[in-house]
Write an enzyme that holds these catalytic residues in place. Structure first.
Site, PDB file in Angstrom:
ATOM      1  N   ASP A  96       1.581   3.886  -1.699  1.00 41.74           N
ATOM      2  CA  ASP A  96       3.060   4.616  -1.449  1.00 41.74           C
ATOM      3  C   ASP A  96       2.198   5.631  -0.247  1.00 41.74           C
ATOM      4  OD1 ASP A  96       5.833   5.418  -2.281  1.00 41.74           O
ATOM      5  OD2 ASP A  96       4.719   7.255  -2.424  1.00 41.74           O
ATOM      6  N   HIS A 292       7.613  -1.591  -6.856  1.00 43.22           N
ATOM      7  CA  HIS A 292       6.879  -0.686  -5.721  1.00 43.22           C
ATOM      8  C   HIS A 292       5.679   0.015  -6.534  1.00 43.22           C
ATOM      9  CE1 HIS A 292       6.454   2.196  -2.719  1.00 43.22           C
ATOM     10  NE2 HIS A 292       6.559   3.214  -3.602  1.00 43.22           N
TER      11      HIS A 292
END
Length: 318
Positions: A96, A292
């Site tokens: 991320d 994610h």
């Protein structure tokens, strides 16, 4: 976790093992705990594994100024941590927001970053205009990154009930959403960021009550303002990085993303471009069923890819 004093400031880090160093850089809203599944396999394979809570996060250096969270400060922190631990070179692994830190560290300091792994956010060359400006021009004025720009608004929303905040965010961009449900990055008119998220009936299998409690406690202590300041430097990062335009990451690299990561819908072209812009790309992997939080949702697959990649580096066989 231990606190290490560096030339940047003091950082709370987890540091285990001996051997070639692997620096694990978390994203938002995470902490070093997001790498909990990677430590034991990497240490057992003969690596020294270091995972800091990054600038602005629980127990680490957290200046007040928004401008103190530029990509150059974040790269400086990574190198300062290596200096403080007397590590000459490391493989940088970022997820991320940690991925841009890892990519940029490799770009700026090839003498210190032997190789680089990005997860969920691919490397991209500097664009022709500031990213947020480009979003506005494209009519994406309600994108969550633009919503985050107003100091005080989002942190007040997220800190109102940190348990609800973390539960909804971690669930909503994971691969655990039911078929047909998709997280969308646009804040409704008059709403808040959490209005983009879903409330789980129960925690997904990859996230235990204990793990969630660790995240909740961390953000109840440190709050969200400073982590959100990373987003408030997106256009500033573009402005400051003009001198880096045209440089290439020539170290061995790897990219990993979950097949159910909602970012894949917008970042697909950047993922496809990786072989053209990373001269020594050694893999571009999409992990089925993962969302994610790929290293948390699919730790066995991620660890296998990491160990294969590390094993192929000179002096990094553990």
């Amino acid at each position: 976790m231990k606190v290490v004093d560096t030339s940047s400031g003091a950082f709370s880090i987890r540091d285990e093992g001996q051997g070639p160093a692997v620096l694990l850089l978390h994203g938002w809203p995470e902490t070093a705990h997001s790498w909990r599944h990677q430590f034991a396999p990497l240490v057992a394979a003969g690596f020294r594994v270091v995972a800091p809570n990054q600038r602005g996060y629980d127990g680490s250096f957290a200046p007040d100024a928004i401008e103190a969270y530029s990509i150059f400060h974040l790269v400086g922190d990574a190198i300062a941590i290596l200096d403080a631990l007397k590590i000459e070179k490391a493989v940088a692994v970022g997820h991320d927001w940690g991925a841009p830190v890892a990519w940029t560290s490799a770009l700026m300091r090839p003498d210190r970053i032997a190789a680089v792994v990005g997860m969920s956010v691919p490397y991209a060359s500097r664009g022709p205009k500031p990213p947020l400006e480009a979003m506005r021009e494209a009519g994406a004025g309600n994108h969550y990154m633009l919503h985050f720009q107003e100091p005080g608004r989002t942190e007040a929303e997220l800190e109102r009930n940190v348990s609800r905040t973390m539960r909804r965010i971690l669930y909503s961009v994971s691969g655990s959403l039911p078929d047909g449900a998709t997280w969308r990055p646009f804040v409704p008119e008059g709403g808040g960021f959490l209005d983009t998220t879903f409330e789980p009936d129960a925690l997904p299998q990859w996230l235990s009550d204990e793990d969630l409690d660790i995240y909740i406690a961390a953000f109840e202590r440190s709050g969200f303002r400073r982590p959100l300041n990373w987003y408030r430097n997106i256009d500033r990062n573009w402005e400051l990085s003009a001198a880096l335009a045209g440089l290439r990451i020539r170290q061995p690299s790897l990219f990993v993303i979950g097949a159910r990561d909602p970012l894949l819908a917008t970042m697909g072209p950047a993922v496809e471009a990786l072989p053209r812009i990373l001269p020594d790309l050694r893999g571009r992997h999409v992990i089925e069923r993962a969302g994610h939080w790929v290293q948390q949702e699919a730790p066995e697959a991620v660890n296998r890819l990491l160990l294969e990649f590390l094993g192929g580096l000179p002096g990094h066989r553990g």
